[in-house]
Scaffold this motif. Structure first.
Motif, short mmCIF file in Angstrom:
data_model
loop_
_atom_site.label_atom_id
_atom_site.label_comp_id
_atom_site.label_asym_id
_atom_site.label_seq_id
_atom_site.Cartn_x
_atom_site.Cartn_y
_atom_site.Cartn_z
N CYS A 61 0.83 -1.21 0.00
CA CYS A 61 0.00 0.00 0.00
C CYS A 61 0.86 1.26 0.00
N VAL A 107 -7.28 -0.47 -4.16
CA VAL A 107 -8.31 -1.51 -4.12
C VAL A 107 -8.47 -2.13 -5.50
N ASP A 115 -7.09 -5.80 -5.54
CA ASP A 115 -8.25 -6.58 -5.13
C ASP A 115 -8.29 -6.82 -3.62
N ILE A 116 -7.63 -5.92 -2.87
CA ILE A 116 -7.69 -5.94 -1.41
C ILE A 116 -8.86 -5.05 -1.02
N ALA A 117 -9.65 -5.46 -0.04
CA ALA A 117 -10.82 -4.69 0.39
C ALA A 117 -10.42 -3.31 0.90
N MET A 118 -11.28 -2.33 0.68
CA MET A 118 -11.00 -0.95 1.11
C MET A 118 -10.70 -0.88 2.60
N THR A 119 -11.44 -1.61 3.42
CA THR A 119 -11.19 -1.56 4.86
C THR A 119 -9.78 -2.07 5.18
N ARG A 120 -9.32 -3.08 4.45
CA ARG A 120 -7.98 -3.62 4.68
C ARG A 120 -6.91 -2.63 4.21
#
Length: 73
Positions: free
Chosen positions: A20, A34, A38-43
């Protein structure tokens, strides 16, 4: 303030935190990250917040600067 002679241990960033920060350093927004990973926004937001905290920075720009100086990314 950190210096070259600072003997404090380097912060240990997770692979997601590093990814990130690297993407943010290249101008990507959390939404871009994201889509690209393809990692979730919260993560993504949790990883960025955690990296900021671990690096002792005030914001993502400071975290990126410190991570680059420490050669973490």
């Amino acid at each position: 303030m950190s210096s070259e002679n600072d003997l404090s241990p380097l912060p240990e960033l997770t692979e997601i935190e590093k990814r990130c920060l690297e993407l943010a350093a290249n101008g990507r927004t959390p939404a871009d990250i994201v889509l690209e990973t393809d990692i979730a926004m919260t993560r993504v937001t949790d990883a960025m917040r955690s990296a900021i905290e671990k690096l002792g920075a005030r914001n993502i720009t400071g975290a990126i600067t410190r991570a680059v100086r420490l050669r973490l990314i």
